[in-house]
Design a protein around this motif. Structure first.
Motif, PDB file in Angstrom:
ATOM      1  N   LYS A   1       0.838  -1.208   0.000  1.00  0.00           N
ATOM      2  CA  LYS A   1       0.000   0.000   0.000  1.00  0.00           C
ATOM      3  C   LYS A   1       0.871   1.256   0.000  1.00  0.00           C
ATOM      4  CE  LYS A   1      -4.422   0.086   2.352  1.00  0.00           C
ATOM      5  NZ  LYS A   1      -4.983  -0.131   3.669  1.00  0.00           N
ATOM      6  N   ILE A   2       1.888   1.237   0.853  1.00  0.00           N
ATOM      7  CA  ILE A   2       2.788   2.393   0.963  1.00  0.00           C
ATOM      8  C   ILE A   2       3.483   2.644  -0.380  1.00  0.00           C
ATOM      9  CG2 ILE A   2       4.994   3.160   1.999  1.00  0.00           C
ATOM     10  CD1 ILE A   2       4.040   1.975   4.670  1.00  0.00           C
ATOM     11  N   VAL A   3       3.941   1.572  -1.000  1.00  0.00           N
ATOM     12  CA  VAL A   3       4.625   1.708  -2.298  1.00  0.00           C
ATOM     13  C   VAL A   3       3.671   2.327  -3.327  1.00  0.00           C
ATOM     14  CG1 VAL A   3       5.576   0.410  -4.252  1.00  0.00           C
ATOM     15  CG2 VAL A   3       6.297  -0.131  -1.923  1.00  0.00           C
ATOM     16  N   ARG A   4       2.460   1.810  -3.369  1.00  0.00           N
ATOM     17  CA  ARG A   4       1.493   2.339  -4.358  1.00  0.00           C
ATOM     18  C   ARG A   4       1.221   3.816  -4.099  1.00  0.00           C
ATOM     19  NH1 ARG A   4      -1.067  -2.911  -3.866  1.00  0.00           N
ATOM     20  NH2 ARG A   4      -2.531  -2.087  -2.330  1.00  0.00           N
ATOM     21  N   ARG A   5       1.053   4.136  -2.822  1.00  0.00           N
ATOM     22  CA  ARG A   5       0.749   5.523  -2.464  1.00  0.00           C
ATOM     23  C   ARG A   5       1.919   6.447  -2.802  1.00  0.00           C
ATOM     24  NH1 ARG A   5      -2.589   9.011  -2.569  1.00  0.00           N
ATOM     25  NH2 ARG A   5      -3.019  10.361  -0.801  1.00  0.00           N
ATOM     26  N   PHE A   6       3.130   5.997  -2.455  1.00  0.00           N
ATOM     27  CA  PHE A   6       4.322   6.808  -2.739  1.00  0.00           C
ATOM     28  C   PHE A   6       4.438   7.044  -4.250  1.00  0.00           C
ATOM     29  CE2 PHE A   6       8.631   7.619  -3.956  1.00  0.00           C
ATOM     30  CZ  PHE A   6       9.161   8.410  -2.943  1.00  0.00           C
ATOM     31  N   ASN A   7       4.315   5.946  -4.998  1.00  0.00           N
ATOM     32  CA  ASN A   7       4.485   6.040  -6.455  1.00  0.00           C
ATOM     33  C   ASN A   7       3.455   6.968  -7.095  1.00  0.00           C
ATOM     34  OD1 ASN A   7       6.690   4.389  -6.353  1.00  0.00           O
ATOM     35  ND2 ASN A   7       5.641   2.544  -7.083  1.00  0.00           N
ATOM     36  N   GLU A   8       2.241   6.955  -6.507  1.00  0.00           N
ATOM     37  CA  GLU A   8       1.155   7.756  -7.045  1.00  0.00           C
ATOM     38  C   GLU A   8       1.328   9.231  -6.634  1.00  0.00           C
ATOM     39  OE1 GLU A   8      -2.696   5.766  -5.965  1.00  0.00           O
ATOM     40  OE2 GLU A   8      -2.734   7.465  -4.559  1.00  0.00           O
ATOM     41  N   LEU A   9       1.779   9.441  -5.396  1.00  0.00           N
ATOM     42  CA  LEU A   9       1.942  10.818  -4.911  1.00  0.00           C
ATOM     43  C   LEU A   9       3.127  11.529  -5.571  1.00  0.00           C
ATOM     44  CD1 LEU A   9       1.573  10.368  -1.027  1.00  0.00           C
ATOM     45  CD2 LEU A   9       0.179  11.900  -2.423  1.00  0.00           C
ATOM     46  N   TYR A  10       4.245  10.802  -5.740  1.00  0.00           N
ATOM     47  CA  TYR A  10       5.486  11.458  -6.145  1.00  0.00           C
ATOM     48  C   TYR A  10       5.977  11.026  -7.524  1.00  0.00           C
ATOM     49  CZ  TYR A  10       5.042  12.205  -1.133  1.00  0.00           C
ATOM     50  OH  TYR A  10       4.548  12.503   0.099  1.00  0.00           O
ATOM     51  N   SER A  11       6.498   9.803  -7.591  1.00  0.00           N
ATOM     52  CA  SER A  11       7.022   9.321  -8.868  1.00  0.00           C
ATOM     53  C   SER A  11       7.171   7.801  -8.748  1.00  0.00           C
ATOM     54  CB  SER A  11       8.388   9.993  -9.097  1.00  0.00           C
ATOM     55  OG  SER A  11       8.988   9.489 -10.239  1.00  0.00           O
ATOM     56  N   PRO A  12       6.905   7.062  -9.814  1.00  0.00           N
ATOM     57  CA  PRO A  12       6.899   5.587  -9.675  1.00  0.00           C
ATOM     58  C   PRO A  12       8.304   4.985  -9.612  1.00  0.00           C
ATOM     59  CG  PRO A  12       6.354   6.211 -11.917  1.00  0.00           C
ATOM     60  CD  PRO A  12       6.524   7.496 -11.156  1.00  0.00           C
ATOM     61  N   ILE A  13       8.950   5.131  -8.468  1.00  0.00           N
ATOM     62  CA  ILE A  13      10.323   4.606  -8.367  1.00  0.00           C
ATOM     63  C   ILE A  13      10.439   3.393  -7.449  1.00  0.00           C
ATOM     64  CG2 ILE A  13      11.441   6.832  -8.891  1.00  0.00           C
ATOM     65  CD1 ILE A  13      11.994   7.064  -5.856  1.00  0.00           C
ATOM     66  N   LEU A  14       9.421   3.145  -6.622  1.00  0.00           N
ATOM     67  CA  LEU A  14       9.533   2.021  -5.681  1.00  0.00           C
ATOM     68  C   LEU A  14       8.867   0.766  -6.253  1.00  0.00           C
ATOM     69  CD1 LEU A  14       8.862   3.869  -2.290  1.00  0.00           C
ATOM     70  CD2 LEU A  14      11.062   3.413  -3.435  1.00  0.00           C
ATOM     71  N   MET A  15       9.308  -0.399  -5.753  1.00  0.00           N
ATOM     72  CA  MET A  15       8.797  -1.671  -6.279  1.00  0.00           C
ATOM     73  C   MET A  15       7.864  -2.322  -5.250  1.00  0.00           C
ATOM     74  SD  MET A  15      11.043  -2.383  -8.991  1.00  0.00           S
ATOM     75  CE  MET A  15      11.449  -4.104  -9.061  1.00  0.00           C
TER      76      MET A  15
END
Ligand code: ATP
Ligand code: MG
Length: 329
Positions: free
Chosen positions: A161-175
């Motif tokens: 969930k955190i990864v999806r949220r981070f990627n959506e908020l900022y930039s898709p860099i996490l897996m």
């Protein structure tokens, strides 16, 4: 092609035991042949329940490193590192904590179960938030395969969930990682508690001598309804039968039948599993004594593993800062 990364850690709250072995360690040993494997000593996470006993960490850290090496983690193939020596993990934890709600942590079933079992008098901030720091443990090195026991599933869900949220908020860099659950996702304790656990005193450690195994198995709970030798038993409530399934699976159907019909005694059943466990641990003892006699070699393994992890963490943090617009100058 870039190899996928595998990662799991263990809290340095005590020596590793059979539950770790079947729940996760055995998988890590197999996966290191194919994947870029990271294994870490979770000393910061241990502090969530042991902040008043930090002197225990160093001792446990050494024991768990020996547990890894003796169970077959190969330092030429896998990276072993110390969590607190990669401070970027703490930095990432703070950033993630901004968009994780307190309610999602409070309702986490593993947090609930652990806080009930723990000796802590109150719900502490660090303890409640440890699943967030686990998300940072996993994502700093972009690990995608996480071999863990069943208790970790809610935490893995949160990481995703955190990864999806981070990627959506900022930039898709996490897996987004996935849990790899073993055939024994939760090994019961010798006292019949649903989970063999370092903190519950119901474990058989991986450095056990034959005498210790014999003693703990002899003392272990069995089906309480089986008072006399020939009484029919209920294998599904017996920890010894669970151990047969986990460590002597070839013979488990026969044991089940013998127990249910009362034709095999609890002591015969215990004898068989004692021998099997001793055979499993025997080669570990040899590797342990090799490394225990070479503390400098062990220290070098930890230092070089930690350095590699830190280099990767710094790279990820610079991407994270860039993604969040935190690189001001
Ligand atoms: P503590 O009680 O201090 O939390 P622990 O025994 O739960 O210790 P951890 O370091 O929290 O050990 O867990 C490390 C890994 O081992 C996790 O992936 C966890 O799911 C797995 N594991 C621990 N105990 C068991 C068990 N009894 N059966 C299966 N997997 C287990
Ligand atoms: Mg635990």
């Amino acid at each position: 092609m870039i190899k996928e990364r595998v990662l799991t850690g263990d809290r340095v709250t005590g020596k590793l035991h059979l539950g770790h072995y079947v729940g996760s360690l055995q998988n890590r040993v197999a996966l290191q042949e194919q994947y870029d494997t990271f294994v870490f000593l979770a000393d910061i996470q241990a502090l969530t329940t042991h902040f008043d006993r930090p002197q225990l960490l160093g001792q446990n850290l050494n024991e768990i490193t020996l547990d890894y090496l003796s169970a077959g983690i190969n330092p030429d193939k896998a990276t072993i590192f110390i969590q607190s020596m990669v401070p970027e993990i703490a930095e990432l934890t703070v950033l993630f904590s901004m968009f994780v709600t307190v309610n999602s942590l409070r309702h986490n079933p593993t947090i609930k179960a652990e806080s009930k079992n723990s000796s802590l008098d109150e719900l502490y901030y660090g303890f409640l938030g440890y699943p967030v720091s686990q998300a940072a443990d996993i994502t700093f090195c972009k690990a995608t395969i996480i071999p863990v026991g069943e208790d970790q599933l809610p935490h893995l869900e949160l990481t995703r969930k955190i990864v999806r949220r981070f990627n959506e908020l900022y930039s898709p860099i996490l897996m987004e990682p996935r849990a790899l659950i073993s055939e024994t996702p939760r090994l019961v304790g010798t006292d019949g508690n649903a989970k063999m656990s370092k903190s519950l005193g119901n474990a058989i450690e991986l450095d056990s001598t034959k005498e210790e195994i014999t003693f703990k198995i002899r003392k272990a709970t069995t089906d309480p309804a089986r008072v006399h030798k020939n009484d029919p038993g209920h294998p599904e409530v017996c920890p010894i039968y669970a151990y047969h399934r986990a460590f002597r699976s070839h013979d488990a159907p026969e044991i089940r039948e013998g127990c249910e019909s009362g034709s095999i005694s609890c002591s015969a059943c215990k004898q068989l599993i004692t021998t099997a466990l001793d055979q499993l641990i025997e080669p570990m003892r040899e590797r342990r004594s090799y490394y225990a006699a070479r503390p400098k070699v062990v220290e070098d393994i930890l230092l070089s593993g930690t350095k590699l992890a830190r280099d990767i963490a710094q790279e990820t943090m610079s991407e994270v800062r860039e993604a969040m617009g935190l690189n001001y100058f």
